[in-house]
Each structure stands twice: as C-alpha cells, then as structure tokens.
Design an enzyme around this catalytic site. Structure first.
Site, short mmCIF file in Angstrom:
data_model
loop_
_atom_site.label_atom_id
_atom_site.label_comp_id
_atom_site.label_asym_id
_atom_site.label_seq_id
_atom_site.Cartn_x
_atom_site.Cartn_y
_atom_site.Cartn_z
CG ASP A 13 -1.83 1.23 1.27
OD1 ASP A 13 -2.38 1.58 0.21
OD2 ASP A 13 -1.98 1.86 2.33
CB SER A 14 0.25 4.75 -0.82
OG SER A 14 -1.01 4.83 -0.16
CE1 TYR A 45 2.85 5.67 -3.43
CE2 TYR A 45 1.68 3.84 -4.42
CZ TYR A 45 2.83 4.36 -3.86
OH TYR A 45 3.93 3.56 -3.73
CB CYS A 76 -2.65 1.16 -2.72
SG CYS A 76 -2.83 2.90 -3.15
CB THR A 78 -4.43 5.42 -5.71
OG1 THR A 78 -5.32 6.04 -4.76
CG2 THR A 78 -4.06 6.44 -6.77
CD GLU A 156 -1.51 8.53 6.76
OE1 GLU A 156 -0.46 8.83 7.35
OE2 GLU A 156 -1.72 7.40 6.28
CB CYS A 190 -9.89 5.49 -0.27
SG CYS A 190 -8.36 6.15 0.46
CB THR A 191 -6.33 1.97 2.18
OG1 THR A 191 -5.71 3.24 1.87
CG2 THR A 191 -5.94 0.93 1.16
CG HIS A 192 -6.10 6.38 4.55
ND1 HIS A 192 -5.37 5.62 3.67
CD2 HIS A 192 -5.21 7.02 5.35
CE1 HIS A 192 -4.09 5.79 3.94
NE2 HIS A 192 -3.96 6.63 4.95
N1 DGL Z 1 -3.87 3.93 -0.28
C1 DGL Z 1 -4.56 4.98 -0.99
C2 DGL Z 1 -5.80 4.39 -1.67
O1 DGL Z 1 -6.36 3.40 -1.24
C3 DGL Z 1 -4.96 6.13 -0.07
C4 DGL Z 1 -3.80 6.93 0.43
C5 DGL Z 1 -3.02 7.62 -0.66
O2 DGL Z 1 -3.54 8.55 -1.31
O3 DGL Z 1 -1.87 7.21 -0.89
O4 DGL Z 1 -6.25 4.94 -2.64
#
Ligand code: DGL
Length: 272
Positions: A13-14, A45, A76, A78, A156, A190-192
């Site tokens: 993941d990012s 990302y 991730c 993205t 975050e 999105c993961t977050h």
């Molecule tokens: N991991 C990214 C996603 O799921 C979110 C965080 C980022 O923008 O890097 O899209």
C-alpha cells in the site's frame, strides 16, 4: 507443502491504510505468512498522476518479489486502479490481486436500487476503474463518484470522529446522498476511509449499505491460492512489516488501522 506454498503473501500500500486489508487477509488466511510494505515516503498516491503511481507501484512490487512471495495483493485502491495489468505481466507467474474488482463485486451484490456511490482519492476517481468494473458486473447500475481527498489526511492524523471530521464528511457526502434518487450503496474505495465509517454512517443514514473491499479482496486471494494449490493448511502465520519512511509514525498510525499494537522496532526501513 511445496517450496512456493511456504512463501509469504506480499501486500503493498502507499502507507498504513492497507493494514485494513491485511487484517481481513489474516482473518481469512490465518496460516499464511505476510510481508507488508507501506510506501510511506511517497504517500499520498491519491493526488499523483497515473504514470507516477504506476512507477511507484512497480518498484514496490519488485521489492516484494525480490524477497520471495507467492502472491501479491495490491491493497492500495489508487495503485490498483492504474497498475494491475503491468504488475501482472512483470510478476508472472506470481498472481497479482487488486482491490478494485473485489470492491466492485461487493457493491454490485449489495445494491437493491442499482444506485451506487463510490468515494475514493482523486486519482482513483479520475482513472474511472470502479465505474468500469461496476459496468461489467452490474450493467444497469448508476454510479456516482466523489473524490474525498481530505479523508486521507484526517485518518492519517488519527482524527476519525468529532465535529471537524463530521463537517468535512457532511461537505463531501451530503450532496451525493440528498434527493429522491440517492444511492442505496456506498463503496469505500480507499484504504483510509473505513477509519471514518462512524461519521460517514451518520451523514449517509442507516438505509445506505456501506461496503469496502477488504473482506472481498481477502476472499478473492484465498480463492486464487486454493485454485493454484498454494494455500498453507496448518500453523499460525507471521507478519513482517516494512516502510519506506518513519517506522515510528508507521507503528503509531498503523496500530489504528490494523486494530492491534505495532512496535516501531518491528518495522523495517527499506529503500525502493
Ligand atoms: N492507499 C490509498 C488508496 O487506497 C490512499 C492513500 C493515498 O492517497 O496514498 O487509494
């Protein structure tokens, strides 16, 4: 067990958000070892161009493959939305699983009205991977996308609820969920975003089904390993964590996403 079956599953993941996917993977595949890489030095990302994200994803995938993995899960959204075909070619015969199709499958299965909202980073929305995947799975679905970039920063920061978070969630989501033709399903692309599910639930209301890709991705991974005869059948798996920057921050913020404490000393600093 063959030599390949004994290898860990690579998860990338990012940053720390993908630990929500790792948690679901561990629940579905408790005997497997995992190697998790968070590219914290280059997060986010979601605001970067597709070409840049694809390049970062390739470097992360190559770093995991070099350590020996039997399967790669791109946690991730993205990166999954722009890089899966190239990663699959580069890593072959190692299978590569992204989160877009499993997430779309969960939303397609959940909707009753056919109206689905997808919230994600700017990059994921721009690339249109979710609407494409949903068009294949649910051709009559009406898909509304909304980029919610501030959600990443809030999660975050550990701000997952409270008046400021609620105001931000309201600003992004109220326009999407007002009116008679409001979606009945919300896909957290999105993961977050699962970290903000409490305020999201309050704004969209009880009638909306909220889905994310963590569990469906874990199920897809288990199915793929079983198909290839690569599952480990017994034992309790272990996890190794790597980050490209700030093991202390990774451990602190990552503990929130993974649901269990992570010690900074367990996080290996790596350079891609
Ligand atoms: N991991 C990214 C996603 O799921 C979110 C965080 C980022 O923008 O890097 O899209």
């Amino acid at each position: 067990m063959t030599g390949i079956s004994a290898l860990p599953i690579g998860v990338f993941d990012s940053g720390v958000g993908g630990l929500t996917v790792l948690r679901a993977l561990r629940a579905a595949l408790p005997s497997e070892d995992f190697l998790y890489l968070g590219d914290t030095a280059r997060l986010p990302y979601g605001t970067k161009s597709a070409a840049t994200v694809a390049r970062y994803a390739m470097q992360a995938a190559e770093a995991l493959a070099a350590r020996g993995i039997k399967c790669l899960v791109v946690a991730c959204n993205t990166a999954s939305s722009v890089a899966i075909p190239a990663l699959a070619v580069r890593l072959a015969p190692i299978p590569v699983i992204g989160v877009i199709e499993p997430g779309a499958a969960a939303a397609a299965q959940a909707t009753r009205s056919g109206r689905i909202a997808v919230i994600a980073t700017e990059g994921t929305v721009r690339g249109g991977a979710y609407p494409r995947s949903l068009a294949a799975l649910a051709p009559h679905a009406v898909v509304t996308q909304k980029a919610c970039p501030l959600f990443v920063a809030l999660a975050e920061e550990g701000w997952t609820d409270g008046p400021i978070v609620e105001a931000v969630v309201r600003r992004y989501l109220e326009p999407v969920f007002s009116g008679d033709a409001a979606p009945d399903t919300l896909l957290l692309g999105c993961t977050h975003f699962p970290a903000l599910v409490a305020p999201i639930r309050r704004i969209v209301g009880q009638g909306v089904t909220i889905v994310d890709s963590a569990e469906t991705t874990a199920a897809a991974t288990a199915a793929q390993l079983a198909r290839l005869g690569l599952q480990r059948a017994a034992g309790i798996g272990a996890v190794r964590m790597m980050a490209t920057d700030g093991p202390e921050r990774f451990a602190r913020v990552g503990s929130v996403f993974s649901g269990e404490p992570i010690a900074a000393s367990e996080v290996e600093l790596v350079d891609l």
